[in-house]
Scaffold this active site. Structure first.
Site, PDB file in Angstrom:
ATOM      1  N   PRO A  32     -57.376 -57.430  49.679  1.00  0.00           N
ATOM      2  CA  PRO A  32     -57.929 -58.348  48.674  1.00  0.00           C
ATOM      3  C   PRO A  32     -58.896 -57.651  47.726  1.00  0.00           C
ATOM      4  O   PRO A  32     -59.590 -56.702  48.132  1.00  0.00           O
ATOM      5  CB  PRO A  32     -58.674 -59.404  49.517  1.00  0.00           C
ATOM      6  CG  PRO A  32     -58.901 -58.774  50.845  1.00  0.00           C
ATOM      7  CD  PRO A  32     -57.832 -57.743  51.044  1.00  0.00           C
ATOM      8  N   ASP A  33     -58.918 -58.085  46.465  1.00  0.00           N
ATOM      9  CA  ASP A  33     -59.918 -57.550  45.541  1.00  0.00           C
ATOM     10  C   ASP A  33     -61.171 -58.413  45.633  1.00  0.00           C
ATOM     11  O   ASP A  33     -61.305 -59.235  46.554  1.00  0.00           O
ATOM     12  CB  ASP A  33     -59.355 -57.444  44.103  1.00  0.00           C
ATOM     13  CG  ASP A  33     -59.014 -58.804  43.501  1.00  0.00           C
ATOM     14  OD1 ASP A  33     -59.290 -59.837  44.128  1.00  0.00           O
ATOM     15  OD2 ASP A  33     -58.458 -58.830  42.379  1.00  0.00           O
ATOM     16  N   PHE A  34     -62.088 -58.251  44.697  1.00  0.00           N
ATOM     17  CA  PHE A  34     -63.312 -59.043  44.736  1.00  0.00           C
ATOM     18  C   PHE A  34     -63.217 -60.297  43.868  1.00  0.00           C
ATOM     19  O   PHE A  34     -63.669 -61.358  44.244  1.00  0.00           O
ATOM     20  CB  PHE A  34     -64.501 -58.200  44.235  1.00  0.00           C
ATOM     21  CG  PHE A  34     -65.098 -57.317  45.298  1.00  0.00           C
ATOM     22  CD1 PHE A  34     -64.631 -57.336  46.602  1.00  0.00           C
ATOM     23  CD2 PHE A  34     -66.155 -56.468  44.996  1.00  0.00           C
ATOM     24  CE1 PHE A  34     -65.176 -56.541  47.591  1.00  0.00           C
ATOM     25  CE2 PHE A  34     -66.721 -55.660  45.977  1.00  0.00           C
ATOM     26  CZ  PHE A  34     -66.234 -55.683  47.269  1.00  0.00           C
ATOM     27  N   ARG A  35     -62.648 -60.181  42.646  1.00  0.00           N
ATOM     28  CA  ARG A  35     -62.813 -61.254  41.664  1.00  0.00           C
ATOM     29  C   ARG A  35     -61.590 -62.100  41.367  1.00  0.00           C
ATOM     30  O   ARG A  35     -61.670 -62.991  40.530  1.00  0.00           O
ATOM     31  CB  ARG A  35     -63.385 -60.664  40.360  1.00  0.00           C
ATOM     32  CG  ARG A  35     -64.808 -60.191  40.538  1.00  0.00           C
ATOM     33  CD  ARG A  35     -65.404 -59.547  39.318  1.00  0.00           C
ATOM     34  NE  ARG A  35     -66.754 -59.088  39.599  1.00  0.00           N
ATOM     35  CZ  ARG A  35     -67.060 -57.966  40.246  1.00  0.00           C
ATOM     36  NH1 ARG A  35     -66.094 -57.172  40.676  1.00  0.00           N
ATOM     37  NH2 ARG A  35     -68.317 -57.633  40.470  1.00  0.00           N
ATOM     38  N   ASN A 103     -61.742 -47.625  43.986  1.00  0.00           N
ATOM     39  CA  ASN A 103     -61.323 -48.057  45.319  1.00  0.00           C
ATOM     40  C   ASN A 103     -61.816 -47.108  46.399  1.00  0.00           C
ATOM     41  O   ASN A 103     -62.027 -45.913  46.162  1.00  0.00           O
ATOM     42  CB  ASN A 103     -59.798 -48.184  45.381  1.00  0.00           C
ATOM     43  CG  ASN A 103     -59.317 -49.347  44.552  1.00  0.00           C
ATOM     44  OD1 ASN A 103     -60.121 -50.133  44.068  1.00  0.00           O
ATOM     45  ND2 ASN A 103     -58.013 -49.456  44.368  1.00  0.00           N
ATOM     46  N   ASP A 105     -60.170 -47.230  49.511  1.00  0.00           N
ATOM     47  CA  ASP A 105     -59.162 -47.380  50.565  1.00  0.00           C
ATOM     48  C   ASP A 105     -58.317 -46.138  50.831  1.00  0.00           C
ATOM     49  O   ASP A 105     -57.535 -46.111  51.791  1.00  0.00           O
ATOM     50  CB  ASP A 105     -58.243 -48.579  50.243  1.00  0.00           C
ATOM     51  CG  ASP A 105     -57.590 -48.464  48.855  1.00  0.00           C
ATOM     52  OD1 ASP A 105     -57.296 -47.348  48.406  1.00  0.00           O
ATOM     53  OD2 ASP A 105     -57.366 -49.521  48.221  1.00  0.00           O
ATOM     54  N   HIS A 120     -66.594 -44.659  44.161  1.00  0.00           N
ATOM     55  CA  HIS A 120     -67.363 -45.459  45.123  1.00  0.00           C
ATOM     56  C   HIS A 120     -67.177 -45.007  46.563  1.00  0.00           C
ATOM     57  O   HIS A 120     -67.447 -45.755  47.492  1.00  0.00           O
ATOM     58  CB  HIS A 120     -67.000 -46.942  44.968  1.00  0.00           C
ATOM     59  CG  HIS A 120     -67.448 -47.498  43.643  1.00  0.00           C
ATOM     60  ND1 HIS A 120     -66.921 -48.636  43.075  1.00  0.00           N
ATOM     61  CD2 HIS A 120     -68.397 -47.066  42.773  1.00  0.00           C
ATOM     62  CE1 HIS A 120     -67.514 -48.857  41.909  1.00  0.00           C
ATOM     63  NE2 HIS A 120     -68.397 -47.920  41.705  1.00  0.00           N
TER      64      HIS A 120
END
Ligand code: NAD
Length: 240
Positions: A32-35, A103, A105, A120
């Site tokens: 899932p993303d954030f927004r 990302n 991940d 990040h």
């Protein structure tokens, strides 16, 4: 010529492509993303996600941080999607210079990309805050409560939390790549997180392609906008 054919033509004509992406790049891999509508910001927690993943919160309430982190941010079974694989193919063919990603991940590297600039950080690097010993993401997933090193120190994921600064070398390399790119593909990002989002301002070329499901603040200066699923769209590219 339709929009996708214009995109394909730009890719054909470019030799120093840079991809700048975010969480939307991995939603088609099940992360899932954030927004988005079903993103983490729309889900109910005792604390908003931006509070939990801040440095202050990590140090004050590490057990809550790690519960959220394990449940929502560690998706270790996710696989690269066709879009990740296409970017790896573009690099392999010598057309793509760098992937600059927000990302954490590791999916670009799993797909085969070598020059991945992780603004990040990554869930795949974790270090003891006391002795510096390295731990895998699997170790964090399988630990209970606050993950501890045999030396007694807390293990911290090498992800950039809110309030922390970005690695200066990664920023320098990202600026170099973006400012010398002949095609900048920006996709799967709301461009709401700074300073990362500001890096696309270093692009000075005339082929800025935006691929996102929803509008972003950079739409007005894009040379081409593709609305849709980024994995699917990148996957349709033919690499010569
Ligand atoms: P965001 O959640 O703010 O924005 C994601 C954007 O991608 C939205 O505009 C959405 O409409 C779009 N989108 C979602 N799925 C898409 C798809 N399949 N195709 C095209 N567009 C799609 O994400 P952000 O801008 O990257 O900022 C959030 C921060 O959260 C980043 O700093 C990142 O570090 C972190 N994050 C990372 C992951 C990950 O590593 N996979 C996941 C969640 C959050």
């Amino acid at each position: 010529m339709d929009d996708f054919s214009r995109f394909q033509a730009m890719v054909d004509q470019s030799e120093r492509i840079v991809f700048f992406g975010g969480a939307g790049m991995s939603t088609e891999s099940g992360i899932p993303d954030f927004r988005s509508e079903d993103g983490l910001y729309r889900q109910e927690y005792d604390y908003p996600p931006e509070t939990v993943i801040s440095a202050t919160f990590f140090h004050r309430h590490p057990e809550v941080f790690f519960r959220f982190y394990r449940e929502r941010m560690l998706c270790l079974t996710a696989q690269p999607n066709v879009g990740h694989l296409k970017l790896a193919e573009l690099e392999e063919k010598g057309k793509l210079q760098a992937v600059v990603t927000q990302n954490i991940d590791g999916l670009h590297q799993f797909a085969g990309n070598k020059n991945v600039l992780e603004l990040h950080g990554s869930v795949h690097r974790n270090h003891c805050l006391q002795c510096g010993k390295f731990f895998s993401a699997q170790f964090i997933l399988e630990s209970d409560g606050i993950p501890l090193c045999p030396c007694g120190g807390t293990i911290k994921p090498d992800v950039v939390l809110y309030e922390e600064s970005l690695d200066s070398q990664t920023i320098t390399r990202s600026v170099d790549a973006i400012s010398t790119a002949d095609l900048l593909i920006v996709g799967g990002t709301s461009l709401a997180v700074y300073p990362a989002a500001g890096l696309i301002d270093y692009y000075r070329g005339s082929r800025l392609v935006l691929i996102n499901r929803t509008p972003t603040s950079a739409d007005a200066r894009a040379d081409l906008i593709l609305r849709g699923n980024i994995g699917e769209l990148l996957g349709r590219l033919v690499v010569l």
